[in-house]
Design a protein around this motif. Structure first.
Motif, mmCIF file in Angstrom:
data_model
loop_
_atom_site.group_PDB
_atom_site.id
_atom_site.type_symbol
_atom_site.label_atom_id
_atom_site.label_comp_id
_atom_site.label_asym_id
_atom_site.label_seq_id
_atom_site.Cartn_x
_atom_site.Cartn_y
_atom_site.Cartn_z
ATOM 1 N N THR A 86 -12.001 0.023 10.809
ATOM 2 C CA THR A 86 -12.035 1.114 11.793
ATOM 3 C C THR A 86 -10.666 1.764 11.929
ATOM 4 O O THR A 86 -10.547 2.998 11.963
ATOM 5 C CB THR A 86 -12.501 0.572 13.164
ATOM 6 O OG1 THR A 86 -13.818 0.021 13.005
ATOM 7 C CG2 THR A 86 -12.527 1.663 14.216
ATOM 8 N N ARG A 124 -12.229 -4.593 12.378
ATOM 9 C CA ARG A 124 -11.300 -3.768 13.155
ATOM 10 C C ARG A 124 -10.315 -3.056 12.234
ATOM 11 O O ARG A 124 -9.970 -1.896 12.436
ATOM 12 C CB ARG A 124 -10.554 -4.633 14.174
ATOM 13 C CG ARG A 124 -9.472 -3.922 14.956
ATOM 14 C CD ARG A 124 -10.065 -2.787 15.821
ATOM 15 N NE ARG A 124 -9.028 -1.927 16.318
ATOM 16 C CZ ARG A 124 -8.440 -2.068 17.499
ATOM 17 N NH1 ARG A 124 -8.815 -3.020 18.317
ATOM 18 N NH2 ARG A 124 -7.487 -1.237 17.862
ATOM 19 N N GLU A 153 -9.980 3.890 8.861
ATOM 20 C CA GLU A 153 -10.769 5.135 8.933
ATOM 21 C C GLU A 153 -10.102 6.144 9.867
ATOM 22 O O GLU A 153 -10.044 7.342 9.566
ATOM 23 C CB GLU A 153 -12.199 4.848 9.395
ATOM 24 C CG GLU A 153 -13.034 4.142 8.360
ATOM 25 C CD GLU A 153 -14.376 3.652 8.874
ATOM 26 O OE1 GLU A 153 -15.265 3.438 8.039
ATOM 27 O OE2 GLU A 153 -14.546 3.485 10.106
ATOM 28 N N GLN A 154 -9.572 5.662 10.984
ATOM 29 C CA GLN A 154 -8.880 6.565 11.917
ATOM 30 C C GLN A 154 -7.598 7.113 11.295
ATOM 31 O O GLN A 154 -7.285 8.291 11.455
ATOM 32 C CB GLN A 154 -8.592 5.834 13.229
ATOM 33 C CG GLN A 154 -9.849 5.557 14.024
ATOM 34 C CD GLN A 154 -9.619 4.653 15.221
ATOM 35 O OE1 GLN A 154 -8.534 4.118 15.428
ATOM 36 N NE2 GLN A 154 -10.663 4.467 16.027
#
Length: 170
Positions: free
Chosen positions: A144, A141, A147-148
């Motif tokens: 992710t 998580r 990356e965002q």
């Protein structure tokens, strides 16, 4: 005898590192996987080779470019890794469809081991899932979310902004 150089009075910036513990943790976990191989007397196998070996088994011989793209690495990095894997006896280079091209293929030694490597991959992924289940905020998580954040503003831009504010960079 020359005098020893006087130490620089400015602090060593490498004493602080937010992500060094993550790199050290991953290295420690890779060492544990390598211990599995050593315990099974699988000589010359590094955990970092397994992705490419399993990919070659699943998809068949590939050029270095094809293999690099399939695992998300650069051609240069994969070329070096393939050379090391070839030296260790895990892959070989075979003729491609034309006289100018070559493909990377598994050796008989590697083909004889891929079932066990796939089992180790599954066991490692299961162990990672077990660890993540014990955490309030799993690493997958975190990746992710990072990356965002990078999609909103790149790492390059973030570093460049800090450097623009640092007089030592001028």
């Amino acid at each position: 005898m020359a005098d020893a150089p006087t130490p620089d009075p400015t602090p060593d910036p490498t004493e602080q590192s937010l992500w060094r513990p993550l790199r050290l943790l991953q290295a420690s976990m890779d060492a544990d996987v390598a211990r599995i191989y050593t315990g099974e007397r699988i000589a010359g196998l590094k955990p970092s080779y397994v992705l490419e070996l399993l990919r070659l088994h699943a998809r068949g011989p590939m050029t270095i470019t094809e293999l690099a793209e399939s695992v998300g690495r650069t051609h240069s990095a994969l070329s070096q890794k393939v050379a090391a894997m070839r030296a260790a006896g895990w892959v070989e280079t075979v003729a491609g469809p034309d006289a100018r091209s070559k493909k990377v293929a598994l050796t008989d030694r590697a083909r004889g081991l891929v079932g066990r490597l796939a089992a180790e991959w599954r066991a490692t992924e299961a162990a990672l899932a077990e660890i993540e289940a014990e955490l309030p905020y799993p690493l997958s998580r975190v990746v992710t979310d990072i990356e965002q954040a990078l999609a909103r503003k790149s790492f390059h831009d973030r570093i460049a902004e800090r450097l623009a504010e640092d007089p030592a960079w001028e």
